[in-house]
Design a protein around this motif. Structure first.
Motif, PDB file in Angstrom:
ATOM      1  N   MET A 155       8.767   0.859   5.517  1.00 50.55           N
ATOM      2  CA  MET A 155       7.889  -0.312   5.519  1.00 50.55           C
ATOM      3  C   MET A 155       6.573   0.029   4.809  1.00 50.55           C
ATOM      4  O   MET A 155       5.948   1.028   5.134  1.00 50.55           O
ATOM      5  CB  MET A 155       7.615  -0.712   6.967  1.00 50.55           C
ATOM      6  CG  MET A 155       6.724  -1.912   7.108  1.00 50.55           C
ATOM      7  SD  MET A 155       6.685  -2.493   8.829  1.00 50.55           S
ATOM      8  CE  MET A 155       6.168  -1.021   9.681  1.00 50.55           C
TER       9      MET A 155
ATOM     10  N   TYR B 174       0.639   0.370   7.152  1.00 49.63           N
ATOM     11  CA  TYR B 174       0.066   1.566   7.763  1.00 49.63           C
ATOM     12  C   TYR B 174       0.191   1.635   9.285  1.00 49.63           C
ATOM     13  O   TYR B 174      -0.458   2.460   9.921  1.00 49.63           O
ATOM     14  CB  TYR B 174      -1.395   1.734   7.335  1.00 49.63           C
ATOM     15  CG  TYR B 174      -2.341   0.638   7.775  1.00 49.63           C
ATOM     16  CD1 TYR B 174      -2.791   0.587   9.103  1.00 49.63           C
ATOM     17  CD2 TYR B 174      -2.805  -0.313   6.887  1.00 49.63           C
ATOM     18  CE1 TYR B 174      -3.662  -0.402   9.520  1.00 49.63           C
ATOM     19  CE2 TYR B 174      -3.671  -1.296   7.294  1.00 49.63           C
ATOM     20  CZ  TYR B 174      -4.101  -1.342   8.603  1.00 49.63           C
ATOM     21  OH  TYR B 174      -4.955  -2.323   9.012  1.00 49.63           O
ATOM     22  N   ARG B 175       0.984   0.767   9.881  1.00 47.53           N
ATOM     23  CA  ARG B 175       1.294   0.949  11.298  1.00 47.53           C
ATOM     24  C   ARG B 175       2.738   0.510  11.510  1.00 47.53           C
ATOM     25  O   ARG B 175       3.370   0.008  10.582  1.00 47.53           O
ATOM     26  CB  ARG B 175       0.357   0.120  12.190  1.00 47.53           C
ATOM     27  CG  ARG B 175       0.446  -1.368  11.958  1.00 47.53           C
ATOM     28  CD  ARG B 175      -0.237  -2.173  13.070  1.00 47.53           C
ATOM     29  NE  ARG B 175      -0.474  -3.517  12.630  1.00 47.53           N
ATOM     30  CZ  ARG B 175      -0.224  -4.607  13.384  1.00 47.53           C
ATOM     31  NH1 ARG B 175       0.242  -4.484  14.598  1.00 47.53           N
ATOM     32  NH2 ARG B 175      -0.463  -5.805  12.900  1.00 47.53           N
ATOM     33  N   GLY B 176       3.254   0.691  12.723  1.00 44.94           N
ATOM     34  CA  GLY B 176       4.551   0.128  13.038  1.00 44.94           C
ATOM     35  C   GLY B 176       4.393  -1.351  13.326  1.00 44.94           C
ATOM     36  O   GLY B 176       3.301  -1.815  13.655  1.00 44.94           O
ATOM     37  N   LEU B 177       5.478  -2.103  13.187  1.00 44.90           N
ATOM     38  CA  LEU B 177       5.377  -3.549  13.385  1.00 44.90           C
ATOM     39  C   LEU B 177       6.596  -4.032  14.174  1.00 44.90           C
ATOM     40  O   LEU B 177       7.718  -3.591  13.921  1.00 44.90           O
ATOM     41  CB  LEU B 177       5.315  -4.244  12.025  1.00 44.90           C
ATOM     42  CG  LEU B 177       4.762  -5.671  11.991  1.00 44.90           C
ATOM     43  CD1 LEU B 177       3.287  -5.696  12.406  1.00 44.90           C
ATOM     44  CD2 LEU B 177       4.917  -6.291  10.608  1.00 44.90           C
TER      45      LEU B 177
ATOM     46  N   MET C  60       5.893   3.230  11.627  1.00 44.34           N
ATOM     47  CA  MET C  60       5.271   3.609  10.373  1.00 44.34           C
ATOM     48  C   MET C  60       6.029   4.798   9.743  1.00 44.34           C
ATOM     49  O   MET C  60       6.237   5.822  10.391  1.00 44.34           O
ATOM     50  CB  MET C  60       3.824   4.022  10.619  1.00 44.34           C
ATOM     51  CG  MET C  60       3.091   4.311   9.339  1.00 44.34           C
ATOM     52  SD  MET C  60       1.947   5.681   9.557  1.00 44.34           S
ATOM     53  CE  MET C  60       1.018   5.609   8.045  1.00 44.34           C
ATOM     54  N   GLY C  61       6.435   4.628   8.505  1.00 46.37           N
ATOM     55  CA  GLY C  61       7.104   5.706   7.787  1.00 46.37           C
ATOM     56  C   GLY C  61       8.551   5.936   8.193  1.00 46.37           C
ATOM     57  O   GLY C  61       9.222   6.795   7.625  1.00 46.37           O
TER      58      GLY C  61
ATOM     59  N   MET D 141       0.814  -1.217   0.000  1.00 46.95           N
ATOM     60  CA  MET D 141       0.000   0.000   0.000  1.00 46.95           C
ATOM     61  C   MET D 141       0.849   1.270   0.000  1.00 46.95           C
ATOM     62  O   MET D 141       0.380   2.327  -0.360  1.00 46.95           O
ATOM     63  CB  MET D 141      -0.972  -0.009   1.175  1.00 46.95           C
ATOM     64  CG  MET D 141      -0.314  -0.113   2.531  1.00 46.95           C
ATOM     65  SD  MET D 141      -1.454  -0.579   3.849  1.00 46.95           S
ATOM     66  CE  MET D 141      -1.883  -2.275   3.378  1.00 46.95           C
ATOM     67  N   PHE D 142       2.132   1.110   0.449  1.00 47.20           N
ATOM     68  CA  PHE D 142       3.064   2.238   0.323  1.00 47.20           C
ATOM     69  C   PHE D 142       4.282   1.786  -0.471  1.00 47.20           C
ATOM     70  O   PHE D 142       5.393   2.257  -0.224  1.00 47.20           O
ATOM     71  CB  PHE D 142       3.496   2.746   1.702  1.00 47.20           C
ATOM     72  CG  PHE D 142       2.424   3.478   2.463  1.00 47.20           C
ATOM     73  CD1 PHE D 142       1.930   4.683   1.989  1.00 47.20           C
ATOM     74  CD2 PHE D 142       1.918   2.968   3.639  1.00 47.20           C
ATOM     75  CE1 PHE D 142       0.945   5.373   2.689  1.00 47.20           C
ATOM     76  CE2 PHE D 142       0.929   3.651   4.346  1.00 47.20           C
ATOM     77  CZ  PHE D 142       0.442   4.855   3.876  1.00 47.20           C
TER      78      PHE D 142
END
Lengths: 130, 326
Positions: A28, A31-34, A80-81, A1-2
């Motif tokens: 990554m 849409y969230r941190g993992l 995220m990001g 998705m990104f």
């Protein structure tokens, strides 16, 4: 998705420790941190040649891990990001100029029946060391 | 009873990911549209999650005060596959939810979205702690699931049998996709999908026909990966009558107002909010309509993403449907 944001345009450089190889900054595609135990792979292909994961390390917010350790890292995350640093070793120093950098990220996301992740490929210009 | 408006900050994921908007910017943008109820995905926007620093919590509450917003909900993820090669035990899963309850409490939110993969026994196991802490665990009813689906029925059985006030439902409006989102089919076309197959998939969906065999038909018609992806999407969206929410209204505490594309004329292209909001009013829904913009990923290859404008348009629509202009 990104997917298109995985390989960062800036930040591609020779290794800081003087050994042959480089560092590419990666994000990554999720849409969230993992948690790092769920980061199954961040595979690099440089100029068409796969770099074995044994020759790469992964750094998030200053913490560096070899890939074979990630499955047991439960107390650190890839936000995220966040731009993680993927450092790799090569046999010869990298030539200055353009390189074909492809990165494939595989994530173990519990609500998905198949691994998540994505891939991205960009032509990056190798910056010199400071 | 009133329906209030809010935003899941998930809506601004594109700008947050690219560090074009900070958490504070996301809150400020929402407040501007009168969307005062804030829903946060802690794993998305709290650096260092699951540890919340006192400094972060202080900032959070000072933003709430400054922008006149209210913490309404947090979202949890249940990482059942946290360990390579083994599943979290029931005890570990319940402990994971307990952790998320503690985080919600620290942020002042009384509602937690339990992700669709949360098993009914985990909801049951975590309910007493949620009751003790005064928060509700609401299972998201997310496409392709719906109120008659066995997985949801198992959850409903737990909710009715235990009667726990802490358990309930959080409908995701992605279960009311009436028309195939065109941002999705148009992206497939940009990626080289065969227009005839795209039309076939979209028409099958829009006619609310049988989508189950679409992947096979794509195969018979020589489709490739892009067409398969689109066919899979067509089985993942669902259309069901929004009135299917009515019998469950006492359990419904929050709405995830998913959307893909607010058009220039101020409607959602695929999800008929003008049919949905009256059902919520009729059912006496007493909670937040929480925006969840998810169109960014379908347009980012070709167009600039403006999540703030998309959320603004959805709230203009909500204000109209809720009679706020009157």
């Amino acid at each position: 998705m990104f997917d298109k944001y995985i390989v960062c345009e800036e930040g591609f450089r020779a290794r800081d420790d003087g050994r042959p190889g480089g560092v590419v900054e990666v994000r990554m595609p999720y849409y969230r941190g993992l948690g790092l135990s769920m980061v199954e792979a961040v595979d690099l292909t440089l100029d068409g040649v796969p770099v074995p994961s044994s020759r790469t390390t992964f750094t998030v917010h200053g913490n560096t891990y070899p890939f074979d350790r990630l499955p047991e890292v439960f107390d650190d995350r890839w936000e995220m990001g966040e731009r993680a640093e993927l450092a790799f070793e090569t046999d010869e120093p990298l030539a200055p100029g353009e390189h074909d950098v492809a990165v494939s990220v595989r994530l173990r996301i519990s609500y998905m029946p198949v691994p998540g992740g994505g891939r991205d490929r960009k032509l990056l210009i190798l910056a010199g060391r400071n | 009873m009133t329906i209030e408006r809010g935003v899941s900050l998930y809506s601004y994921q594109e700008e947050y990911f690219l560090r074009q908007m900070s958490l504070e910017d996301c809150i400020a943008a929402s407040a501007k549209f009168g969307a005062n109820g804030i829903e946060l995905i802690p794993e998305q926007m709290i650096p260092g999650f699951p540890h919340l620093s006192d400094a972060f919590v202080d900032d959070w509450f000072s933003w709430m005060e400054q922008y006149g917003t209210t913490p309404v909900a947090t979202d949890l993820f249940l990482d059942t596959k946290r360990h390579p090669g083994r599943w979290l035990t029931l005890e570990e899963q319940v402990a994971s939810v307990h952790r998320d309850i503690d985080i919600a409490v620290r942020l002042g939110a009384r509602i937690i979205r339990a992700i669709i993969n949360t098993p009914p026994e985990v909801m049951e196991g975590a309910a007493p702690y949620a009751e003790e802490k005064g928060v509700r665990l609401l299972l998201e009813v997310h496409a392709p699931f719906h109120y008659e689906h066995p997985w949801i029925l198992e959850h409903l059985e737990v909710m009715h049998r235990t009667g726990s006030p802490a358990l309930g439902l959080m409908p995701d409006m992605g279960t009311f996709v009436k028309r195939f989102p065109r941002v999705v089919s148009e992206r497939a076309l940009r990626e080289g999908a065969d227009p005839t197959l795209v039309d076939y998939i979209v028409k099958t969906y829009d006619d609310h026909g049988d989508t189950h065999a679409l992947a096979d038909i794509v195969n018979y018609r020589h489709g490739g990966p892009v067409e398969f992806g689109l066919a899979r999407q067509a089985t993942h969206y669902i259309w069901s009558d929004p009135r299917t929410m009515l019998p469950h209204m006492p359990l419904i505490g929050h709405i995830q107002a998913k959307f893909y594309e607010m058009t220039d004329d101020g409607t959602e292209f695929s999800i008929p909010y003008d049919e949905i909001v009256p059902v919520l009013v009729e059912g006496g829904f007493d909670g937040y309509l929480s925006s969840e913009y998810e169109g960014n990923r379908h347009i980012q290859d070709a167009f600039p993403v403006d999540s703030v404008e998309q959320v603004r348009r959805q709230h203009a629509l909500f204000a109209r449907l809720l009679g706020e202009d009157a």
